[in-house]
Design a protein around this motif. Structure first.
Motif, mmCIF file in Angstrom:
data_model
loop_
_atom_site.group_PDB
_atom_site.id
_atom_site.type_symbol
_atom_site.label_atom_id
_atom_site.label_comp_id
_atom_site.label_asym_id
_atom_site.label_seq_id
_atom_site.Cartn_x
_atom_site.Cartn_y
_atom_site.Cartn_z
ATOM 1 N N TYR A 239 0.671 -1.190 -0.078
ATOM 2 C CA TYR A 239 -0.080 0.126 0.054
ATOM 3 C C TYR A 239 0.887 1.463 -0.060
ATOM 4 C CZ TYR A 239 -3.788 3.219 1.183
ATOM 5 O OH TYR A 239 -4.794 4.158 1.334
ATOM 6 N N PHE A 240 1.810 1.308 0.784
ATOM 7 C CA PHE A 240 2.813 2.408 0.959
ATOM 8 C C PHE A 240 3.569 2.853 -0.528
ATOM 9 C CE2 PHE A 240 7.389 4.136 1.416
ATOM 10 C CZ PHE A 240 6.954 5.328 1.931
ATOM 11 N N LYS A 241 3.964 1.575 -1.201
ATOM 12 C CA LYS A 241 4.408 1.845 -2.669
ATOM 13 C C LYS A 241 3.361 2.569 -3.392
ATOM 14 C CE LYS A 241 7.508 -2.310 -2.439
ATOM 15 N NZ LYS A 241 7.841 -3.691 -2.898
ATOM 16 N N THR A 242 2.161 2.195 -3.523
ATOM 17 C CA THR A 242 1.318 3.005 -4.106
ATOM 18 C C THR A 242 1.058 4.258 -3.825
ATOM 19 O OG1 THR A 242 0.010 0.679 -4.511
ATOM 20 C CG2 THR A 242 -1.120 2.864 -4.981
ATOM 21 N N ILE A 243 1.042 4.625 -2.610
ATOM 22 C CA ILE A 243 0.946 6.015 -2.176
ATOM 23 C C ILE A 243 2.139 6.815 -2.455
ATOM 24 C CG2 ILE A 243 0.356 7.504 -0.190
ATOM 25 C CD1 ILE A 243 -1.994 5.986 -0.899
ATOM 26 N N LYS A 244 3.019 6.226 -2.220
ATOM 27 C CA LYS A 244 4.519 6.943 -2.569
ATOM 28 C C LYS A 244 4.385 7.145 -3.958
ATOM 29 C CE LYS A 244 9.156 6.317 -1.601
ATOM 30 N NZ LYS A 244 10.029 6.559 -2.856
ATOM 31 N N GLU A 245 4.175 6.531 -4.896
ATOM 32 C CA GLU A 245 4.099 6.731 -6.268
ATOM 33 C C GLU A 245 3.230 7.950 -6.731
ATOM 34 O OE1 GLU A 245 3.593 3.182 -8.405
ATOM 35 O OE2 GLU A 245 5.536 2.397 -7.866
ATOM 36 N N LYS A 246 2.170 7.754 -6.006
ATOM 37 C CA LYS A 246 1.202 8.905 -6.261
ATOM 38 C C LYS A 246 1.458 10.223 -5.812
ATOM 39 C CE LYS A 246 -3.801 9.685 -5.885
ATOM 40 N NZ LYS A 246 -5.145 9.399 -5.358
ATOM 41 N N LEU A 247 2.030 10.341 -4.669
ATOM 42 C CA LEU A 247 2.590 11.455 -3.953
ATOM 43 C C LEU A 247 3.775 12.211 -5.115
ATOM 44 C CD1 LEU A 247 2.454 10.971 -0.161
ATOM 45 C CD2 LEU A 247 0.831 12.557 -1.579
ATOM 46 N N GLU A 248 4.768 11.316 -5.541
ATOM 47 C CA GLU A 248 5.815 11.809 -6.349
ATOM 48 C C GLU A 248 5.384 12.275 -7.548
ATOM 49 O OE1 GLU A 248 8.355 8.278 -6.216
ATOM 50 O OE2 GLU A 248 9.277 8.772 -4.474
ATOM 51 N N LYS A 249 4.307 11.864 -7.991
ATOM 52 C CA LYS A 249 3.698 12.104 -9.553
ATOM 53 C C LYS A 249 2.987 13.606 -9.318
ATOM 54 C CE LYS A 249 3.201 7.887 -11.535
ATOM 55 N NZ LYS A 249 2.150 6.732 -12.016
ATOM 56 N N GLU A 250 2.520 13.793 -8.130
ATOM 57 C CA GLU A 250 1.585 15.037 -7.662
ATOM 58 C C GLU A 250 2.645 16.207 -7.573
ATOM 59 O OE1 GLU A 250 -1.678 15.499 -8.205
ATOM 60 O OE2 GLU A 250 -2.161 13.354 -8.339
ATOM 61 N N GLU A 251 2.233 17.490 -8.036
ATOM 62 C CA GLU A 251 3.022 18.577 -7.630
ATOM 63 C C GLU A 251 2.451 19.129 -6.546
ATOM 64 O OE1 GLU A 251 3.636 20.971 -11.102
ATOM 65 O OE2 GLU A 251 4.742 19.476 -12.258
ATOM 66 N N ALA A 252 2.166 18.648 -5.598
ATOM 67 C CA ALA A 252 1.571 19.239 -4.280
ATOM 68 C C ALA A 252 2.597 20.070 -3.626
ATOM 69 C CB ALA A 252 1.414 17.914 -3.351
ATOM 70 N N LYS A 253 1.699 21.267 -3.022
ATOM 71 C CA LYS A 253 2.584 22.267 -2.441
ATOM 72 C C LYS A 253 2.557 22.136 -1.027
ATOM 73 C CE LYS A 253 0.763 25.831 -5.932
ATOM 74 N NZ LYS A 253 0.280 27.112 -6.238
ATOM 75 N N CYS A 254 3.595 22.928 -0.363
ATOM 76 C CA CYS A 254 3.866 22.646 1.006
ATOM 77 C C CYS A 254 2.592 22.563 1.779
ATOM 78 C CB CYS A 254 4.829 23.843 1.594
ATOM 79 S SG CYS A 254 5.885 23.300 2.856
ATOM 80 N N PRO A 255 1.786 23.358 1.956
ATOM 81 C CA PRO A 255 0.750 23.354 2.935
ATOM 82 C C PRO A 255 -0.140 22.045 2.766
ATOM 83 C CG PRO A 255 0.752 25.333 1.602
ATOM 84 C CD PRO A 255 1.830 24.855 1.007
ATOM 85 N N ILE A 256 -0.160 21.304 1.774
ATOM 86 C CA ILE A 256 -0.836 20.206 1.748
ATOM 87 C C ILE A 256 0.035 19.313 2.602
ATOM 88 C CG2 ILE A 256 -1.611 18.001 0.295
ATOM 89 C CD1 ILE A 256 -2.468 20.344 -1.767
ATOM 90 N N TYR A 257 1.177 18.953 2.291
ATOM 91 C CA TYR A 257 2.196 18.160 3.019
ATOM 92 C C TYR A 257 2.169 18.320 4.311
ATOM 93 C CZ TYR A 257 4.370 16.137 -1.337
ATOM 94 O OH TYR A 257 4.433 15.547 -2.530
ATOM 95 N N ASN A 258 2.088 19.824 4.890
ATOM 96 C CA ASN A 258 1.923 20.037 6.372
ATOM 97 C C ASN A 258 0.815 19.373 6.796
ATOM 98 O OD1 ASN A 258 4.280 21.525 6.435
ATOM 99 N ND2 ASN A 258 3.646 23.098 5.959
ATOM 100 N N LYS A 259 -0.532 19.466 6.135
ATOM 101 C CA LYS A 259 -1.517 18.998 6.806
ATOM 102 C C LYS A 259 -1.569 17.562 6.624
ATOM 103 C CE LYS A 259 -4.646 22.756 5.185
ATOM 104 N NZ LYS A 259 -5.692 23.142 4.438
ATOM 105 N N LEU A 260 -1.094 16.563 5.899
ATOM 106 C CA LEU A 260 -0.932 15.414 6.024
ATOM 107 C C LEU A 260 0.023 15.015 7.094
ATOM 108 C CD1 LEU A 260 -0.446 14.361 2.093
ATOM 109 C CD2 LEU A 260 -2.218 13.786 3.552
ATOM 110 N N TYR A 261 1.251 15.912 7.398
ATOM 111 C CA TYR A 261 1.969 15.342 8.336
ATOM 112 C C TYR A 261 1.315 15.641 9.616
ATOM 113 C CZ TYR A 261 6.114 15.486 11.204
ATOM 114 O OH TYR A 261 6.995 15.321 12.341
ATOM 115 N N ASN A 262 0.593 16.630 9.913
ATOM 116 C CA ASN A 262 -0.074 16.878 11.001
ATOM 117 C C ASN A 262 -1.175 15.793 11.155
ATOM 118 O OD1 ASN A 262 1.191 19.158 11.772
ATOM 119 N ND2 ASN A 262 -0.277 20.551 10.609
ATOM 120 N N PHE A 263 -1.887 15.416 10.102
ATOM 121 C CA PHE A 263 -3.104 14.176 10.253
ATOM 122 C C PHE A 263 -2.255 12.801 10.949
ATOM 123 C CE2 PHE A 263 -5.200 10.599 8.563
ATOM 124 C CZ PHE A 263 -6.246 10.864 9.223
#
Length: 221
Positions: free
Chosen positions: A34-58
């Protein structure tokens, strides 16, 4: 947390012919896929810093280091509150792990290879001299080393084994022994002490951490 260390089946750990299907092993394999699938998806997305901060806090609030969802970190400033009362009762007993199944309690050390950040050095953890306890007492590891062409760390649970080899850590301490640091320098192994500690800690941690499964993860989330 596993830093690329392959998860072994139970029958391989104990070198027996009897096949044992372990729920703990199956759980980790599912999480790894499952982690491999999520990791690949995150690496393809050009997500901005606030989204990663929200994920980290969650993740920091609701998932522990094994990915189990529950009230993991609940400081007041995060405004995370668990209801400890009902309409019919003033208070009810609440504890964080009340909705979790406990999966693993013993410590099972296994062979592993962990590379340094620059991939120039490999720490080989050797458990060929490790004998699991026959009673219910948890295994406590002793780390000794030998450095020739490779950095080999022997994981033991018997002080009598390999007495001629020096210890990785100082006695009753998490600090690296003077012998270990000197041996690395003599072999011109240029690694910062903090990175060495991180590698050793990662190996110890992945064997000692406790695992849970939530009884109703979907409802909780």
């Amino acid at each position: 947390m596993y830093l690329g260390v392959q998860i072994e089946d139970t029958q391989n750990l104990f070198n027996t012919d009897k096949i044992q299907k372990s729920g703990f092993i199956n759980l980790l394999k599912i999480k790894s896929q499952y982690f491999k699938t999520i990791k690949e998806k995150l690496e393809k997305e050009e997500a901005k810093c606030p989204i990663y901060n929200k994920l980290y806090n969650f993740f920091g609030s609701y998932l522990n280091e094994t990915g189990t969802p529950f009230f993991y970190a609940t400081p007041l400033h995060k405004n995370i509150y668990a209801r400890v009362y009902t309409n019919s009762k003033d208070t009810s007993l609440f504890y964080k792990t009340q909705n979790l199944y406990y999966v693993k309690s013993d410590v099972i050390y296994h062979n592993a290879e962990i590379k340094s950040e620059d991939s120039n050095y490999t720490f080989i953890f050797d458990t060929s001299y490790f004998t699991p306890n026959s009673d219910n007492a948890k295994n406590k590891a002793i780390f000794k080393f030998k450095i020739d062409e490779e950095i080999r760390i022997y994981v033991l649970n018997n002080k009598e084994e390999l007495q001629d080899l020096p210890n990785v850590f100082k006695q009753n301490s998490s600090d690296l022994s003077d012998e270990f640091i000197k041996a690395l320098k003599d072999k011109q192994i240029r690694l910062q002490e903090e990175e060495i500690k991180k590698i050793l800690y990662a190996y110890k941690k992945q064997n000692e951490v406790d695992f849970f499964i939530h009884k109703n993860a979907r409802a909780f989330l």
